[in-house]
Each structure stands twice: as structure tokens, then as C-alpha cells.
Design an enzyme around this catalytic site. Structure first.
Site, PDB file in Angstrom:
ATOM      1  N   HIS A 197     -34.061 -26.117 -13.487  1.00 33.72           N
ATOM      2  CA  HIS A 197     -33.509 -25.503 -14.702  1.00 33.72           C
ATOM      3  C   HIS A 197     -34.646 -25.005 -15.560  1.00 33.72           C
ATOM      4  O   HIS A 197     -35.704 -25.624 -15.620  1.00 33.72           O
ATOM      5  CB  HIS A 197     -32.671 -26.535 -15.484  1.00 33.72           C
ATOM      6  CG  HIS A 197     -31.777 -25.912 -16.493  1.00 33.72           C
ATOM      7  ND1 HIS A 197     -32.205 -25.549 -17.750  1.00 33.72           N
ATOM      8  CD2 HIS A 197     -30.469 -25.543 -16.413  1.00 33.72           C
ATOM      9  CE1 HIS A 197     -31.198 -25.009 -18.405  1.00 33.72           C
ATOM     10  NE2 HIS A 197     -30.132 -24.978 -17.621  1.00 33.72           N
ATOM     11  N   ASP A 236     -24.749 -27.817 -12.169  1.00 30.50           N
ATOM     12  CA  ASP A 236     -23.965 -27.221 -11.085  1.00 30.50           C
ATOM     13  C   ASP A 236     -23.867 -28.109  -9.850  1.00 30.50           C
ATOM     14  O   ASP A 236     -22.864 -28.089  -9.147  1.00 30.50           O
ATOM     15  CB  ASP A 236     -24.549 -25.860 -10.691  1.00 30.50           C
ATOM     16  CG  ASP A 236     -24.311 -24.828 -11.779  1.00 30.50           C
ATOM     17  OD1 ASP A 236     -23.223 -24.845 -12.361  1.00 30.50           O
ATOM     18  OD2 ASP A 236     -25.227 -24.039 -12.066  1.00 30.50           O
TER      19      ASP A 236
END
Ligand code: COA
Length: 354
Positions: A249, A297
Site C-alpha cells: 500500500h 483487498d
């Protein structure tokens, strides 16, 4: 004019202020000052959507008004149904993006239009899926936004599972200047209408480095029979120099708090199951080999699978939730708006002769 060079991808560059969301010094994600972890445990989707859009928690009357105004826009016109039946598009993000871009509107006040779109996303997604797969449209049910949404995407009525979907959708709702929101703000900064801004945002969310990642995770995850196979896959991907979807991320370099919260919820519904053991094997191996944490996710895909949601809906579910963040950002961008238009360093040839 002095020019400033910034890192590629605008990594760690602060481009503007926002009062909508941030990650605090201890890694908590906040919406309008409230910890998202607390909103997941003690609030619900509708109140959180109101908070994100309007900047404060609603009282009972405001919450009811907000729900009623969403409800007013439920349903799809015959005209839109016809477009969906012509498109018959199995990729639901393509369908959603196209339907939003084609949406007929005239002189509708932009706050109302944005709420109308947010109310329509679940309908567009459900109808696109059903018509593209030769299924009859569902008759929508009464109930909360997420009970209705769960029914529209699974055909089932299950308030408990819908509550879990609601928790996940709260986590997906907002994340300051992520790629799709930033793209939306660029479009808003040109004073384009909300439909154009949402189309930009949906097109950007679709990519596998952003919202599209969650629809790719089960492709590899469901092939693993045990943790050893998962570890082997991670090692192979690293050896090939390929990414493992659901990891990494731009902001969370050590831990994505949203992923850990979904993992805890997954434990509540699946117990210490084989699925969780395999997920932890992937997570641990990625940390050992690359020190890269699981992102939202990764666990969201496994959670949605456990809740009986088809993979086709993973990125659209993200969109149906993030649209409330987009509304807030569209409005915020227009307050003291300045056109977003950076410069570039030219790297092409000069002086060519015809
Ligand atoms: N699997 C393997 N390696 C990864 C990785 C992943 N999922 N994510 C990042 N890396 C590696 C990169 O290869 C790079 O290694 P290098 O320095 O040896 O070249 C390093 O970590 C930094 O990655 P980079 O892509 O530059 O970081 P970023 O901040 O630009 O990217 C993402 C963030 C999300 C785009 C990136 O982590 C990614 O592509 N993840 C997979 C897609 C995904 O899950 N997206 C959803 C995000 S919520």
C-alpha cells in the site's frame, strides 16, 4: 516561476488539504475525526455515509431523512434497463462505468444528483449481472441499504450476512487522496459535472493496482490446498519479480489497519478455519520475504467469498461504498477550487526538421 520536482507517483507529496479522512500517527484511519474501527463496531453504513458526506454524525431525524432520500432514487427506469439489456456486459465495472457516463440528467442540483447516483449503483450492478447472465431482475426488498445491497448481489435475504457486508463497506468508503478520488478531484477542479467526475473515478478504481485488485485475489487463493502451496506461490511470484495481489500500500508500509479488522471479522464468521490458516500463511510469507503487509483487498476478497458473494461483485461493491467518499470530495474540491494542472519535465527531442 520556480518549479518544484516531486517523486514519481506523487509518493509522500501533500497536494492539498482535506477534512474528510486521514490516518493518524498511530496508524488509525479516521473519517471526519472518528476512528473507522469504532464506526465499524458501533455505527452502521447509513450513518457513516451521512458522516462522510456531511461532516458530522446524524441525529435520528437526519439519519431517517438521509435514508428516505436514498430510497426515493431506488429503481431503474425502462430506458436504463434497455441500455443494460443491449450492453449485456459481464464485466460489471465496465457496465457501471458506462451506465454512469450515459446517465440522463438535466439541470439537477449536484448534491441531489450525486445522492441519486449513489442510490443507483447497487441497482446498476445487480441488473447488469443478471441480464448479462440470463437471469431475471430481482424484486428489491425493504430494509437497510446493506440488506438491500446483499439481496441485490446474492438474491438472498440474510440480515446477519448483510451486517457483515455493511462493516466491510464502511471500511471501503473513504481513504483521502487515493487514486480514484484524486482523479475525481482533478475532474471536479475543471468544474465538470458530478457524472463526469464519477465516470473518471470509476475508470480509475477499475485498475488492478487500485480497486481491481480485490477481484484477482481468489484466482490464485482458491487454488491453494494448504499453507505449503501458498508459500510456494509467494516464493514463485517473488522469483519471477511479479506482485502478489492484495499486498502493499502507498500509505501503510507496516500494517493496513483495515485488513486486520476484516481478518478479525472473518475469524468471527469462519473460526480458525483452513481458509484463515492459508491466508495467514500467505501473509506471513510475504512479511518474511518482502516485509510487505496484507492490504484491505486481500482479506476483503476472502471475507466476501465466505459471505457467499460472487467474485464479479468485488470491485463494484468497493465502488458502491466509495461513491459516498467521492461525493464528499467533489463537494470539498469546489470550495475554494483551483484547477489541478501540474507541469512536466520534457524528455523528448527538440529541433527536429520537417
Ligand atoms: N507483491 C510483491 N512485491 C510488491 C508488492 C506486491 N503486492 N507491492 C509492492 N511490492 C514491491 C515492489 O515490487 C517494489 O519492490 P522494489 O523496490 O524491489 O522494486 C516495492 O515493493 C515498492 O513497491 P511499489 O509498487 O513501488 O509501491 P507503491 O507504493 O508504488 O505501490 C501498490 C503500492 C498498492 C501499487 C503496490 O503495493 C501493488 O501493486 N500491490 C498489489 C496490488 C494491490 O493489492 N492493490 C491494492 C492496493 S490497496
Amino acid at each position: 516561476m520556480d518549479e518544484i520536482k516531486v517523486p514519481k507517483g506523487l509518493t509522500n507529496v501533500i497536494v492539498d488539504q482535506t477534512a474528510i479522512a486521514t490516518t493518524d500517527a498511530t496508524g488509525n484511519l479516521l473519517y471526519r475525526g472518528y476512528k473507522v474501527a469504532a464506526l465499524v463496531d458501533h455505527s452502521d453504513f447509513e450513518s457513516t455515509a451521512y458522516l462522510v458526506v456531511n461532516g458530522r454524525m446524524p441525529d435520528n431525524a437526519e439519519r431517517k431523512d438521509f435514508i428516505d432520500s436514498l430510497r426515493k432514487y431506488y429503481g431503474v427506469s425502462e430506458q436504463v434497463q434497455e441500455v443494460i439489456s443491449i450492453l449485456k456486459e459481464k464485466d460489471l465495472m465496465r457496465s457501471l462505468r458506462s451506465l454512469v457516463s450515459l446517465y440522463p440528467y438535466q439541470n439537477t442540483e449536484s448534491d441531489k444528483l450525486m445522492l441519486e447516483m449513489a442510490a443507483k449503483f447497487p441497482e446498476f450492478i445487480s441488473l447488469s449481472y443478471r441480464l448479462a447472465n440470463g437471469l431475471k431482475p430481482l424484486s428489491p426488498i425493504d430494509g437497510t441499504f446493506t440488506e438491500r445491497f446483499y439481496h441485490l448481489i446474492t438474491g438472498k435475504i440474510d440480515p446477519e450476512k448483510a451486517r457483515h457486508v455493511g462493516m466491510l463497506m464502511i471500511l471501503y468508503m473513504e481513504h483521502e487522496f487515493n487514486a480514484s478520488t484524486f482523479a475525481l478531484r482533478v475532474t471536479a477542479s475543471t468544474l465538470a459535472d458530478p457524472i463526469s467526475a464519477f465516470t473518471t473515478a470509476l475508470a480509475t478504481l477499475k485498475g488492478p493496482l487500485h480497486g481491481g485488485a480485490n477481484s484477482e485475489i481468489l484466482d490464485f487463493f482458491n487454488k491453494f490446498k494448504d499453507g505449503d502451496e501458498a508459500v510456494k506461490y509467494v516464493d514463485e511470484q517473488i522469483a519471477k519479480g511479479e506482485k502478489v495481489m492484495g499486498f502493499g500500500h502507498r500509505i501503510y508500509k507496516r500494517l493496513d489497519p483495515r485488513a486486520q479488522q476484516v481478518k478479525a471479522k472473518l475469524k468471527e464468521i469462519a473460526g480458525d478455519s483452513k481458509v484463515l490458516q492459508i491466508a495467514e500463511a500467505v501473509e506471513n510469507r510475504m512479511w518474511e520475504r518482502k516485509s510487505i503487509p496484507a492490504n484491505l483487498d486481500f482479506y476483503a476478497a476472502i471475507y466476501m467469498d465466505t459471505l457467499g458473494i460472487s467474485q464479479d461483485f468485488y470491485t463494484p461493491l468497493f465502488a458502491a461504498s466509495r461513491v459516498f467518499g467521492w461525493i464528499a470530495h467533489y463537494k470539498e474540491q469546489l470550495v475554494g477550487n483551483k484547477l489541478i494542472r501540474p507541469s512536466s519535465e520534457y524528455s523528448g527531442p527538440t529541433g527536429l526538421k520537417l
